[in-house]
Design an enzyme around this catalytic site. Structure first.
Site, PDB file in Angstrom:
ATOM      1  N   ASP B 118      -5.510  -3.810 -14.332  1.00 14.22           N
ATOM      2  CA  ASP B 118      -4.830  -4.188 -13.102  1.00 14.22           C
ATOM      3  C   ASP B 118      -5.402  -5.523 -12.620  1.00 14.22           C
ATOM      4  OD1 ASP B 118      -2.926  -3.832 -11.177  1.00 14.22           O
ATOM      5  OD2 ASP B 118      -4.187  -2.601  -9.878  1.00 14.22           O
ATOM      6  N   TYR B 120      -5.016  -8.986  -9.775  1.00  8.82           N
ATOM      7  CA  TYR B 120      -5.177  -9.200  -8.330  1.00  8.82           C
ATOM      8  C   TYR B 120      -4.575 -10.583  -8.093  1.00  8.82           C
ATOM      9  CZ  TYR B 120      -8.272  -8.921  -4.091  1.00  8.82           C
ATOM     10  OH  TYR B 120      -8.811  -8.829  -2.826  1.00  8.82           O
ATOM     11  N   HIS B 125      -1.905 -11.381  -0.936  1.00  7.03           N
ATOM     12  CA  HIS B 125      -2.591 -10.079  -0.903  1.00  7.03           C
ATOM     13  C   HIS B 125      -4.112 -10.265  -0.868  1.00  7.03           C
ATOM     14  CE1 HIS B 125      -3.658  -5.929  -1.814  1.00  7.03           C
ATOM     15  NE2 HIS B 125      -4.309  -6.336  -2.880  1.00  7.03           N
ATOM     16  N   ARG B 134     -13.584  -8.865   5.105  1.00 10.75           N
ATOM     17  CA  ARG B 134     -14.686  -9.815   5.286  1.00 10.75           C
ATOM     18  C   ARG B 134     -14.263 -10.884   6.279  1.00 10.75           C
ATOM     19  NH1 ARG B 134     -13.882  -9.068  -0.303  1.00 10.75           N
ATOM     20  NH2 ARG B 134     -12.644 -10.976  -0.323  1.00 10.75           N
ATOM     21  N   GLU B 191       0.228   0.571  -3.721  1.00 17.20           N
ATOM     22  CA  GLU B 191       0.208  -0.828  -4.112  1.00 17.20           C
ATOM     23  C   GLU B 191       1.465  -1.069  -4.938  1.00 17.20           C
ATOM     24  OE1 GLU B 191      -3.609  -2.008  -5.861  1.00 17.20           O
ATOM     25  OE2 GLU B 191      -4.344  -2.253  -3.803  1.00 17.20           O
ATOM     26  N   GLU B 193       3.550  -3.004  -7.388  1.00 16.44           N
ATOM     27  CA  GLU B 193       3.167  -3.945  -8.443  1.00 16.44           C
ATOM     28  C   GLU B 193       4.242  -4.012  -9.528  1.00 16.44           C
ATOM     29  OE1 GLU B 193      -0.754  -3.396  -9.951  1.00 16.44           O
ATOM     30  OE2 GLU B 193      -1.577  -2.724  -8.035  1.00 16.44           O
ATOM     31  N   ASP B 225       0.251   1.639  -7.763  1.00 17.25           N
ATOM     32  CA  ASP B 225      -1.162   1.922  -8.031  1.00 17.25           C
ATOM     33  C   ASP B 225      -1.778   2.540  -6.770  1.00 17.25           C
ATOM     34  OD1 ASP B 225      -3.389   1.883  -9.742  1.00 17.25           O
ATOM     35  OD2 ASP B 225      -4.167   0.106  -8.737  1.00 17.25           O
ATOM     36  N   ARG B 229      -8.286   3.983   0.126  1.00 20.76           N
ATOM     37  CA  ARG B 229      -9.055   2.835   0.626  1.00 20.76           C
ATOM     38  C   ARG B 229     -10.449   3.216   1.100  1.00 20.76           C
ATOM     39  NH1 ARG B 229      -6.296  -1.132  -1.723  1.00 20.76           N
ATOM     40  NH2 ARG B 229      -4.102  -1.032  -1.198  1.00 20.76           N
ATOM     41  N   GLN B 232     -12.557   3.844  -2.018  1.00 17.49           N
ATOM     42  CA  GLN B 232     -12.756   2.540  -2.663  1.00 17.49           C
ATOM     43  C   GLN B 232     -13.791   1.680  -1.943  1.00 17.49           C
ATOM     44  OE1 GLN B 232      -9.037   0.374  -2.918  1.00 17.49           O
ATOM     45  NE2 GLN B 232     -10.002  -1.477  -3.721  1.00 17.49           N
ATOM     46  N   TYR B 236     -17.155   0.519  -4.242  1.00 20.54           N
ATOM     47  CA  TYR B 236     -16.754  -0.568  -5.136  1.00 20.54           C
ATOM     48  C   TYR B 236     -17.777  -1.680  -5.324  1.00 20.54           C
ATOM     49  CZ  TYR B 236     -15.490  -4.353  -1.888  1.00 20.54           C
ATOM     50  OH  TYR B 236     -15.524  -5.362  -0.982  1.00 20.54           O
ATOM     51  N   LYS B 245      -9.043   4.594  -7.246  1.00 24.15           N
ATOM     52  CA  LYS B 245      -7.818   4.218  -7.960  1.00 24.15           C
ATOM     53  C   LYS B 245      -7.494   5.146  -9.126  1.00 24.15           C
ATOM     54  CE  LYS B 245      -7.367  -0.167  -6.268  1.00 24.15           C
ATOM     55  NZ  LYS B 245      -6.103  -0.807  -5.847  1.00 24.15           N
ATOM     56  N   THR B 249      -1.619   6.688 -11.096  1.00 27.17           N
ATOM     57  CA  THR B 249      -0.882   5.428 -11.079  1.00 27.17           C
ATOM     58  C   THR B 249       0.510   5.767 -11.590  1.00 27.17           C
ATOM     59  OG1 THR B 249      -2.901   4.197 -11.587  1.00 27.17           O
ATOM     60  CG2 THR B 249      -0.807   3.061 -11.968  1.00 27.17           C
ATOM     61  N   THR B 336      -1.222  -5.826  -6.307  1.00 26.87           N
ATOM     62  CA  THR B 336      -0.265  -5.725  -5.207  1.00 26.87           C
ATOM     63  C   THR B 336       0.504  -7.033  -5.028  1.00 26.87           C
ATOM     64  OG1 THR B 336      -1.816  -4.276  -4.106  1.00 26.87           O
ATOM     65  CG2 THR B 336      -0.026  -5.161  -2.765  1.00 26.87           C
ATOM     66  N   GLU B 350      -2.261  -3.711   4.335  1.00 24.12           N
ATOM     67  CA  GLU B 350      -1.828  -5.010   4.865  1.00 24.12           C
ATOM     68  C   GLU B 350      -0.788  -4.818   5.963  1.00 24.12           C
ATOM     69  OE1 GLU B 350      -1.303  -8.118   1.454  1.00 24.12           O
ATOM     70  OE2 GLU B 350      -1.241  -6.111   0.576  1.00 24.12           O
TER      71      GLU B 350
END
Lengths: 405, 405
Positions: B118, B120, B125, B134, B191, B193, B225, B229, B232, B236, B245, B249, B336, B350
């Protein structure tokens, strides 16, 4: 105990009986399942057919997968039967024609690997890497003692011992550089690990408890998870290692049955804080396996698997806690095995402390990371019954230069 | 153009012809390859045998893998042949008995997935997630514009559209808590995709250049996917997503051939800085696919795949740049898909801005993350020739409560 005349110091004795895939014909066209015993392979595909074992046809397969899928009752029955063949003199005449010297066979990838997961279960390794990469922070991330950290690796690039490893190219950025450059990895490393092969599958949505470890896991192998440290350190934030690990992962050709490791079971180290209930040990599944890492034949490290913080039973329970299913052929590995002593570290990045303290080999040469032509061999031993030693054979790989260098 | 009387607005017209695996018998015992056309499945396994197509036997397989492994010459020949059957009135009598209404078939996982990667690849996104997680740092990590960030996911838990998704349990730690707790995910997300299926394999150690994309990639599907959250975000660092994850899927059952998307090819957005040479576009492989996300039947987002920063050709070149080989059945997904507008975001994290701004659905109810019983459906369209639309069918999944809640 066997009627076979074996060398006294063999680590492939009657209490081991690891399974592998071998061939004798050119190009490996006649691949089938064999069992290692002393300097021989027992051709159990042929023998089982001769002796009318009810599951004989599964040994004629080109991988162990169908056998592994049978589950622990069949695994035990077959192991008992093979033991009988090699112990009872009555079987000697029937068995002898099916013993082939290992020098005369080719060994192949023993399983078709489904998903490959790599953990990070050595506290010493995780702390060493934390100190090297993040010298100003706590060496362990806050989650480390709460869960066995793991990630999925590339199953399609798992290769059998003896396969050359092409030095990968990739993006890497020097600390002083403003932009990354593309080229051959300059920090090519090893990771000495222990791997666990899943035989019995599980259902999607149904977690596998720690107590079901031996129901699902068929056997154990050695893993060298080759790592390009420069590629990895540039790419891995925020989604983890990718090209730094995906170019090759080597495994040993002989799969040691879990049943052969009953005498190697030891208590895991104390855990503080206590793990959450789904990760609590019920039976001890730490394993007293001592690895040996050799670079061009010279011993450079003896990583002790018994020192791992998380056991393989805990890793399995964690991997499935969210409902992920297991498939026959899933391989999960421990992550680099490192002990507390400097000569127990399972990677060159630890042995050379991030490349700042070159390792001096017994012959006086020095290494930080791997050079083209270097050959790395991992071996391992565990205690067996009656003072015998259970061996794992070896996983070996030689670095060849980048194609597109 | 076809002699078949199709609805004018069908997105499974003569220029699409996606492949899937269907069955008509109970329990799916008679799985075989079919092609979607309007409201029908064309049973090409039966038809190809009748019409003595030289590769007829590969359509009687239970997955597309053997067909996908044939490579682009066979893919084109077969596509041309199927087009002929459906266009030339001379074939009408032979073809008609092999058209089955799609209402009367079951659809199955179309491929045996080898490795699942997968990416990114959406800048919108990645920036949104950076801002949410962050807020005090730059939204993109320093590597983001230099390489398509990706990671390996769990191939064994890829399920076909329509499969229920069990809410996963796992460790999650509230910000204010000192210790993690174990239980059902409270931030279950989607997600949206686009996925790419590899047909033609490649050799270990031999990178696949961007120019070879269409030689290796057979077709395109939709991917949801599912992501927990809370699980994760606790797990992670430092090795990436794992249990957040790995529980499921979902993919769409119809694989749209790359040949059907020639009219959807567009120029990718400008890239600054210029990618390294191995990632430079030669032919444009951005694709003008517009996704639609529905929650319990209500449209909540229209993510534009054309806005992705990295193309599928670049993702393939990057994935193999270190020498990793491709296998038939490898699936790689875009990550995503999110556009610049708020109603183009492809995940609830999001759309609800980290759960702080609940999304109001057309019926007036609100959501941050998924509730038990919620059903999510992704669909997508792309431009085809002559003003026609190429559809992707749908990928659908419903959340069911945790088993061990």
């Amino acid at each position: 105990m066997t009627w076979l005349d074996l060398p006294a110091d063999t680590t492939f004795g009657i209490h081991n009986l690891p399974y592998g895939i071998f061939s004798t014909a050119p190009h490996g066209h006649d691949r089938r399942i064999g069992v290692a015993i002393g300097p021989y392979v027992l051709d159990i595909a042929a023998l089982a057919a001769d002796l009318r074992l009810h599951v004989a046809d599964i040994f004629a397969e080109q991988t162990l997968n169908r056998f592994m899928a049978q589950g622990p009752t069949t695994w035990s029955e077959v192991r008992q039967r093979i033991t009988d063949w090699l112990v009872s003199p009555a079987h000697r005449a029937a068995v002898l024609p099916h013993l082939i010297r290992r020098d005369n066979v080719q060994l192949h990838l023993p399983v078709s690997v489904a998903d490959y997961v790599d953990f990070y279960a050595s506290q010493h390794h995780a702390e060493n890497l934390g100190r090297i990469f993040r010298p100003d922070s706590a060496p362990l991330t806050p989650n480390w003692k709460h869960l066995p950290i793991g990630y999925h690796g590339r199953a399609g690039t798992i290769v059998v011992s003896g396969t050359d490893v092409v030095r990968p190219c990739g993006q890497r950025k020097a600390l002083a550089a403003s932009e990354p450059a593309f080229g051959p990895s300059q920090r090519l490393d090893i990771e000495a690990e222990v791997g666990f092969l899943v035989g019995t599958p599980s259902k999607l949505g149904a977690p596998v408890p720690v107590t079901d470890f031996a129901t699902h896991v068929f056997g154990v192998c050695l893993v060298n998870d080759w790592s390009a440290r420069d590629i990895q350190s540039w790419e891995y934030v925020p989604l983890g290692p990718f090209l730094g690990k995906s170019f090759a992962t080597s495994i040993s050709p002989w799969i040691v049955p879990l049943d052969a490791l009953q005498h190697a079971r030891v208590q895991p180290p104390p855990r503080d804080p206590a793990p959450l209930p789904y990760l609590r040990d019920v039976e001890p599944w730490a394993l007293d396996i001592t690895l040996e890492v050799r670079l061009n034949g010279q011993l450079i490290s003896r990583p002790p698997y018994a020192a791992m913080y998380w056991t393989p039973a805990q890793m399995l329970a964690h991997m499935t806690a969210g409902g992920a299913s297991l498939r026959t052929g899933d391989l999960y590995a421990s992550g680099t095995v490192s002990g507390s002593a400097t000569n127990q570290r399972g990677s060159l990045i630890e042995l050379s402390w991030g490349g700042t303290e070159p390792l001096t080999l017994p012959d006086g040469t020095q290494r930080t990371f791997l050079l083209d032509g270097d050959e790395v061999t991992l071996t391992a031993n565990a205690p067996g019954p009656h003072g015998r030693t259970i061996g794992f054979g070896e996983v070996r790989g030689r670095i060849v230069s980048s194609v597109s260098a």
